[in-house]
Motif scaffolding. Sequence first.
Motif, PDB file in Angstrom:
ATOM      1  N   UNK A  31       0.840  -1.204   0.000  1.00 33.52           N
ATOM      2  CA  UNK A  31       0.000   0.000   0.000  1.00 33.52           C
ATOM      3  C   UNK A  31       0.872   1.250   0.000  1.00 33.52           C
ATOM      4  N   UNK A  32       1.975   1.212   0.737  1.00 33.01           N
ATOM      5  CA  UNK A  32       2.860   2.380   0.792  1.00 33.01           C
ATOM      6  C   UNK A  32       3.419   2.700  -0.591  1.00 33.01           C
ATOM      7  N   UNK A  33       3.741   1.687  -1.364  1.00 34.80           N
ATOM      8  CA  UNK A  33       4.248   1.876  -2.723  1.00 34.80           C
ATOM      9  C   UNK A  33       3.168   2.473  -3.620  1.00 34.80           C
ATOM     10  N   UNK A  34       1.957   1.966  -3.513  1.00 37.59           N
ATOM     11  CA  UNK A  34       0.850   2.502  -4.318  1.00 37.59           C
ATOM     12  C   UNK A  34       0.584   3.963  -3.979  1.00 37.59           C
ATOM     13  N   UNK A  35       0.705   4.326  -2.699  1.00 32.92           N
ATOM     14  CA  UNK A  35       0.532   5.734  -2.317  1.00 32.92           C
ATOM     15  C   UNK A  35       1.578   6.602  -3.003  1.00 32.92           C
ATOM     16  N   UNK A  36       2.835   6.168  -2.988  1.00 32.52           N
ATOM     17  CA  UNK A  36       3.899   6.953  -3.611  1.00 32.52           C
ATOM     18  C   UNK A  36       3.652   7.126  -5.102  1.00 32.52           C
ATOM     19  N   UNK A  37       3.219   6.059  -5.755  1.00 34.94           N
ATOM     20  CA  UNK A  37       2.928   6.113  -7.191  1.00 34.94           C
ATOM     21  C   UNK A  37       1.798   7.111  -7.465  1.00 34.94           C
ATOM     22  N   UNK A  38       0.742   7.054  -6.683  1.00 38.82           N
ATOM     23  CA  UNK A  38      -0.401   7.958  -6.888  1.00 38.82           C
ATOM     24  C   UNK A  38       0.009   9.412  -6.680  1.00 38.82           C
ATOM     25  N   UNK A  39       0.783   9.653  -5.645  1.00 45.87           N
ATOM     26  CA  UNK A  39       1.211  11.030  -5.369  1.00 45.87           C
ATOM     27  C   UNK A  39       2.146  11.533  -6.466  1.00 45.87           C
ATOM     28  N   UNK A  40       3.107  10.695  -6.866  1.00 44.78           N
ATOM     29  CA  UNK A  40       4.077  11.145  -7.879  1.00 44.78           C
ATOM     30  C   UNK A  40       3.407  11.432  -9.214  1.00 44.78           C
ATOM     31  N   UNK A  41       2.526  10.554  -9.668  1.00 43.57           N
ATOM     32  CA  UNK A  41       1.822  10.817 -10.925  1.00 43.57           C
ATOM     33  C   UNK A  41       0.981  12.083 -10.808  1.00 43.57           C
ATOM     34  N   UNK A  42       0.343  12.273  -9.668  1.00 42.81           N
ATOM     35  CA  UNK A  42      -0.491  13.462  -9.464  1.00 42.81           C
ATOM     36  C   UNK A  42       0.344  14.736  -9.432  1.00 42.81           C
ATOM     37  N   UNK A  43       1.575  14.661  -8.905  1.00 47.35           N
ATOM     38  CA  UNK A  43       2.478  15.809  -8.959  1.00 47.35           C
ATOM     39  C   UNK A  43       2.802  16.153 -10.403  1.00 47.35           C
ATOM     40  N   UNK A  44       3.155  15.153 -11.182  1.00 46.25           N
ATOM     41  CA  UNK A  44       3.517  15.379 -12.580  1.00 46.25           C
ATOM     42  C   UNK A  44       2.347  15.979 -13.349  1.00 46.25           C
ATOM     43  N   UNK A  45       1.153  15.464 -13.110  1.00 47.69           N
ATOM     44  CA  UNK A  45      -0.034  15.901 -13.844  1.00 47.69           C
ATOM     45  C   UNK A  45      -0.679  17.162 -13.265  1.00 47.69           C
ATOM     46  N   UNK A  46      -0.207  17.626 -12.126  1.00 42.85           N
ATOM     47  CA  UNK A  46      -0.762  18.828 -11.516  1.00 42.85           C
ATOM     48  C   UNK A  46      -2.190  18.650 -11.033  1.00 42.85           C
ATOM     49  N   UNK A  47      -2.513  17.464 -10.531  1.00 43.26           N
ATOM     50  CA  UNK A  47      -3.879  17.193 -10.069  1.00 43.26           C
ATOM     51  C   UNK A  47      -3.991  17.483  -8.577  1.00 43.26           C
ATOM     52  N   UNK A  48      -4.476  18.670  -8.259  1.00 46.29           N
ATOM     53  CA  UNK A  48      -4.578  19.097  -6.865  1.00 46.29           C
ATOM     54  C   UNK A  48      -5.527  18.214  -6.056  1.00 46.29           C
ATOM     55  N   UNK A  49      -6.646  17.817  -6.656  1.00 48.59           N
ATOM     56  CA  UNK A  49      -7.610  16.965  -5.949  1.00 48.59           C
ATOM     57  C   UNK A  49      -6.937  15.661  -5.527  1.00 48.59           C
ATOM     58  N   UNK A  50      -6.233  15.032  -6.447  1.00 44.36           N
ATOM     59  CA  UNK A  50      -5.585  13.758  -6.144  1.00 44.36           C
ATOM     60  C   UNK A  50      -4.421  13.938  -5.170  1.00 44.36           C
ATOM     61  N   UNK A  51      -3.712  15.058  -5.258  1.00 51.86           N
ATOM     62  CA  UNK A  51      -2.628  15.293  -4.313  1.00 51.86           C
ATOM     63  C   UNK A  51      -3.153  15.382  -2.882  1.00 51.86           C
ATOM     64  N   UNK A  52      -4.230  16.104  -2.693  1.00 55.37           N
ATOM     65  CA  UNK A  52      -4.818  16.197  -1.355  1.00 55.37           C
ATOM     66  C   UNK A  52      -5.279  14.814  -0.891  1.00 55.37           C
ATOM     67  N   UNK A  53      -6.036  14.142  -1.729  1.00 53.21           N
ATOM     68  CA  UNK A  53      -6.599  12.837  -1.360  1.00 53.21           C
ATOM     69  C   UNK A  53      -5.506  11.819  -1.036  1.00 53.21           C
ATOM     70  N   UNK A  54      -4.535  11.695  -1.914  1.00 53.10           N
ATOM     71  CA  UNK A  54      -3.569  10.613  -1.757  1.00 53.10           C
ATOM     72  C   UNK A  54      -2.482  10.915  -0.735  1.00 53.10           C
ATOM     73  N   UNK A  55      -2.163  12.180  -0.504  1.00 51.78           N
ATOM     74  CA  UNK A  55      -1.237  12.471   0.587  1.00 51.78           C
ATOM     75  C   UNK A  55      -1.923  12.225   1.927  1.00 51.78           C
TER      76      UNK A  55
END
Length: 152
Positions: A31-55
Amino acid sequence: MSKRINPYARMDLFQPLIDYSKTLPEVGLEHSLLHLVKIRASQINGCAVCLVMHTQEARQDGETEMRIYLLDGWREAPHFTPRERAALAWTEALTRLDHAGNDAAYELVAAEFNEAEQVALTLAIGNINLWNRINVGFQVAPPRSAAIKVAA
């Protein structure tokens, strides 16, 4: 910013994607790895909603603030394991569709993940990228700071 529709008004269309997203933590990846993947992709894509949710989710599951802060600079930070580094390199290659870096990223992934895990990781990266594109495309706004919940 132009006014966009609320895509979530059509939850009937989202239900299969939501169901699929719920199965990803069950594919055997940490799960920790999946969190990092979600956050990193969201950083690259500039998705503020996903950054808040996944952090928030990462913090609730025990991820440290330091590693979240350093995620954008993971190559220089000694805080990530070789397996996490491989996943992050693969995330960046697939999120940016970096054909030039794809071979090097794949070699890292192949060294750290078995075949089933490679496919699962790729599906997880594709999934978060789809959510990012929905939220960014429709300019879905993140919650106000008062709505943010962080684990103690």
